[in-house]
Design a protein around this motif. Sequence first.
Motif, PDB file in Angstrom:
ATOM      1  N   ASP A 160       0.708  -1.248   0.143  1.00 51.01           N
ATOM      2  CA  ASP A 160      -0.043   0.000   0.041  1.00 51.01           C
ATOM      3  C   ASP A 160       0.919   1.274   0.173  1.00 51.01           C
ATOM      4  OD1 ASP A 160      -1.742   2.012   0.505  1.00 51.01           O
ATOM      5  OD2 ASP A 160      -3.009   1.074   1.978  1.00 51.01           O
ATOM      6  N   LEU A 161       0.864   1.972  -1.271  1.00 50.25           N
ATOM      7  CA  LEU A 161       1.851   2.898  -1.300  1.00 50.25           C
ATOM      8  C   LEU A 161       1.527   4.128  -0.550  1.00 50.25           C
ATOM      9  CD1 LEU A 161       2.491   2.852  -5.117  1.00 50.25           C
ATOM     10  CD2 LEU A 161       3.608   1.917  -3.345  1.00 50.25           C
ATOM     11  N   ASP A 162       0.322   4.375  -0.036  1.00 46.97           N
ATOM     12  CA  ASP A 162      -0.176   5.441   0.922  1.00 46.97           C
ATOM     13  C   ASP A 162       0.240   5.417   2.142  1.00 46.97           C
ATOM     14  OD1 ASP A 162      -1.670   6.529  -1.084  1.00 46.97           O
ATOM     15  OD2 ASP A 162      -3.636   5.219  -0.625  1.00 46.97           O
ATOM     16  N   THR A 163       0.876   4.324   2.808  1.00 48.31           N
ATOM     17  CA  THR A 163       1.293   3.939   4.196  1.00 48.31           C
ATOM     18  C   THR A 163       2.663   4.273   4.122  1.00 48.31           C
ATOM     19  OG1 THR A 163       1.716   1.577   3.744  1.00 48.31           O
ATOM     20  CG2 THR A 163      -0.280   2.017   4.355  1.00 48.31           C
ATOM     21  N   LEU A 164       3.353   4.398   2.876  1.00 46.04           N
ATOM     22  CA  LEU A 164       4.953   5.076   3.170  1.00 46.04           C
ATOM     23  C   LEU A 164       5.016   6.461   3.461  1.00 46.04           C
ATOM     24  CD1 LEU A 164       5.893   3.120  -0.318  1.00 46.04           C
ATOM     25  CD2 LEU A 164       5.848   2.154   2.273  1.00 46.04           C
ATOM     26  N   ALA A 165       5.629   6.570   4.755  1.00 52.29           N
ATOM     27  CA  ALA A 165       5.836   7.765   5.288  1.00 52.29           C
ATOM     28  C   ALA A 165       7.139   8.456   4.467  1.00 52.29           C
ATOM     29  CB  ALA A 165       6.496   7.658   6.634  1.00 52.29           C
ATOM     30  N   GLN A 166       6.896   9.819   4.344  1.00 56.16           N
ATOM     31  CA  GLN A 166       7.914  10.616   3.499  1.00 56.16           C
ATOM     32  C   GLN A 166       9.244  10.435   4.211  1.00 56.16           C
ATOM     33  OE1 GLN A 166       6.920  12.580   0.566  1.00 56.16           O
ATOM     34  NE2 GLN A 166       5.340  11.149   0.894  1.00 56.16           N
ATOM     35  N   ALA A 167       9.464  10.380   5.410  1.00 61.67           N
ATOM     36  CA  ALA A 167      10.806  10.079   5.764  1.00 61.67           C
ATOM     37  C   ALA A 167      11.466   8.967   5.559  1.00 61.67           C
ATOM     38  CB  ALA A 167      10.552  10.305   7.494  1.00 61.67           C
ATOM     39  N   LEU A 168      10.569   7.822   5.320  1.00 58.33           N
ATOM     40  CA  LEU A 168      11.112   6.508   5.057  1.00 58.33           C
ATOM     41  C   LEU A 168      11.462   6.634   3.193  1.00 58.33           C
ATOM     42  CD1 LEU A 168      11.604   3.467   4.977  1.00 58.33           C
ATOM     43  CD2 LEU A 168       9.239   3.204   4.504  1.00 58.33           C
ATOM     44  N   LEU A 169      10.721   7.279   2.551  1.00 63.84           N
ATOM     45  CA  LEU A 169      11.012   7.394   1.150  1.00 63.84           C
ATOM     46  C   LEU A 169      12.120   8.161   0.793  1.00 63.84           C
ATOM     47  CD1 LEU A 169       7.221   8.028  -0.186  1.00 63.84           C
ATOM     48  CD2 LEU A 169       8.778   5.941  -0.742  1.00 63.84           C
ATOM     49  N   ASP A 170      12.368   9.252   1.694  1.00 63.80           N
ATOM     50  CA  ASP A 170      13.476  10.026   1.411  1.00 63.80           C
ATOM     51  C   ASP A 170      14.727   9.311   1.759  1.00 63.80           C
ATOM     52  OD1 ASP A 170      12.017  12.420   0.894  1.00 63.80           O
ATOM     53  OD2 ASP A 170      12.094  13.074   2.821  1.00 63.80           O
ATOM     54  N   ARG A 171      14.770   8.444   2.761  1.00 64.25           N
ATOM     55  CA  ARG A 171      16.124   7.396   2.793  1.00 64.25           C
ATOM     56  C   ARG A 171      15.995   6.234   1.859  1.00 64.25           C
ATOM     57  NH1 ARG A 171      16.068   3.806   7.062  1.00 64.25           N
ATOM     58  NH2 ARG A 171      14.194   3.398   8.203  1.00 64.25           N
ATOM     59  N   THR A 172      15.090   6.144   1.126  1.00 69.37           N
ATOM     60  CA  THR A 172      15.120   4.796   0.479  1.00 69.37           C
ATOM     61  C   THR A 172      15.911   4.726  -0.748  1.00 69.37           C
ATOM     62  OG1 THR A 172      12.735   4.274   0.955  1.00 69.37           O
ATOM     63  CG2 THR A 172      13.497   3.328  -0.872  1.00 69.37           C
ATOM     64  N   ALA A 173      16.791   3.905  -0.970  1.00 65.50           N
ATOM     65  CA  ALA A 173      17.867   3.720  -2.085  1.00 65.50           C
ATOM     66  C   ALA A 173      17.295   2.798  -3.190  1.00 65.50           C
ATOM     67  CB  ALA A 173      19.397   3.292  -1.446  1.00 65.50           C
ATOM     68  N   LEU A 174      16.642   1.876  -2.829  1.00 67.28           N
ATOM     69  CA  LEU A 174      16.125   0.780  -3.755  1.00 67.28           C
ATOM     70  C   LEU A 174      14.956   0.209  -3.413  1.00 67.28           C
ATOM     71  CD1 LEU A 174      17.076  -1.287  -6.025  1.00 67.28           C
ATOM     72  CD2 LEU A 174      18.273  -2.367  -4.258  1.00 67.28           C
ATOM     73  N   PHE A 175      14.112  -0.052  -4.294  1.00 66.27           N
ATOM     74  CA  PHE A 175      12.687  -0.466  -4.062  1.00 66.27           C
ATOM     75  C   PHE A 175      12.619  -1.597  -4.963  1.00 66.27           C
ATOM     76  CE2 PHE A 175       8.317   0.797  -2.673  1.00 66.27           C
ATOM     77  CZ  PHE A 175       7.707  -0.454  -3.105  1.00 66.27           C
ATOM     78  N   TYR A 176      12.062  -2.988  -4.780  1.00 59.74           N
ATOM     79  CA  TYR A 176      12.012  -4.021  -5.316  1.00 59.74           C
ATOM     80  C   TYR A 176      10.472  -4.240  -5.540  1.00 59.74           C
ATOM     81  CZ  TYR A 176      16.898  -5.935  -4.825  1.00 59.74           C
ATOM     82  OH  TYR A 176      18.311  -5.939  -4.798  1.00 59.74           O
TER      83      TYR A 176
END
Length: 404
Positions: A160-176
Amino acid sequence: MLNPRLAELPGNMFVELRALLADVSPPAGLAPIDMGIGEPQGAPPAILTETIAAHPDAWGRYPPPLGLDDLRTASAEWLTRRYDLPTGMVQPQRHVLAVAGTKEALYLVATIAVGPAKAGQRPAVLMPDPAYFVYVNAAILSGAETVMLDCPRDNNFLPDLDTLAQALLDRTALFYLCSPSNPQGSIASPDYLARLITLAQAHDFVLVLDETYAEIYDRTAPAGGLQVARDLAARQGTTTDQAMRNVLVSHSLSKRSSAAGLRAGFVAGDPDLIAAFARVRASTAPVIPVPLAHAAAALWRDDAHAEANRNAYRARFDAAERHLSNRAGFYRPPGGFFLWLQVDDGKATARRLWREAAIRAMPGAFLSDNRPDGSNPGTGYLRLAIVHSPAVVEEAARRIAPLL
């Protein structure tokens, strides 16, 4: 002396399955049927061995470090044909890299995507749960935080992409993301993929779309990442290169052509990522031998055998559905070749199927992550690989049905 991250690696699910069943004996007189591993049982097309045999002298040659040019061309042609891409959108030397099976590519991509920090913090690698174990291992050994994302049934078994916090997305390097997914067979819609690509570009992380099962589907051909990038470019008035930024797709012949032993696939997408990937592979990874690369190119150019393969999988699911349609939350997956069945306890059910029906099946818990509270989202599921002939699948389903 050893890398301490090795201690964080999860167990191999096939080793765990052997241990789970080690003290259980199947019934005498019943031929065992292994539905625990997703290994295609259909014969690969004759074009595979014929092409290898046609290039005997090439065994003495070192393969080109970036892959045989003709294989990269055939891969680009197939992408263009399969996803109705504009001519020239995928250029063999800029957008495609041949790999010795996508397993190694999915692992190696972490070496180019994950740095020591992202947004001043420890990088995160996001993936669905359940996940192909290579994603997990790549995240751990790259030093990133592994973030397993729930894939609830009411969200089409997708994060569920709506549950992804902005702070988490900002430090995400890779998404499978795998679509069609293993094990649920769910297919991400074009809108879902477009949103994920937009997130990858807005937060500057690498998005790897594992499209290994893209050619095995029941009714509707799954959308692909480059197809969605094509549409984004048209809507946004950008170039297709700009729409592909931060995006890689991976494809394999293991499932499409029942050629798991060939170890041939490719990654395609963002030309800057392809160039970085090529630098890493040129000095660290095996290259497909020249005769096998010629065979892989021939397979990518032949769509007839892929359609025949797809029809064979439909017949297998027909056989399974006749016996299991009213059992264990059965649904016919839109893609892939697994059944993802709801049971009380996947491990206990796997032991019972082996003990009473001589069927090897994979507990869902072996594909999922243990939570801090000890729970595991895969505990109540069982994965069955529908890879045998329709007659064998029918026999297996007949044995399984009374035990669910």
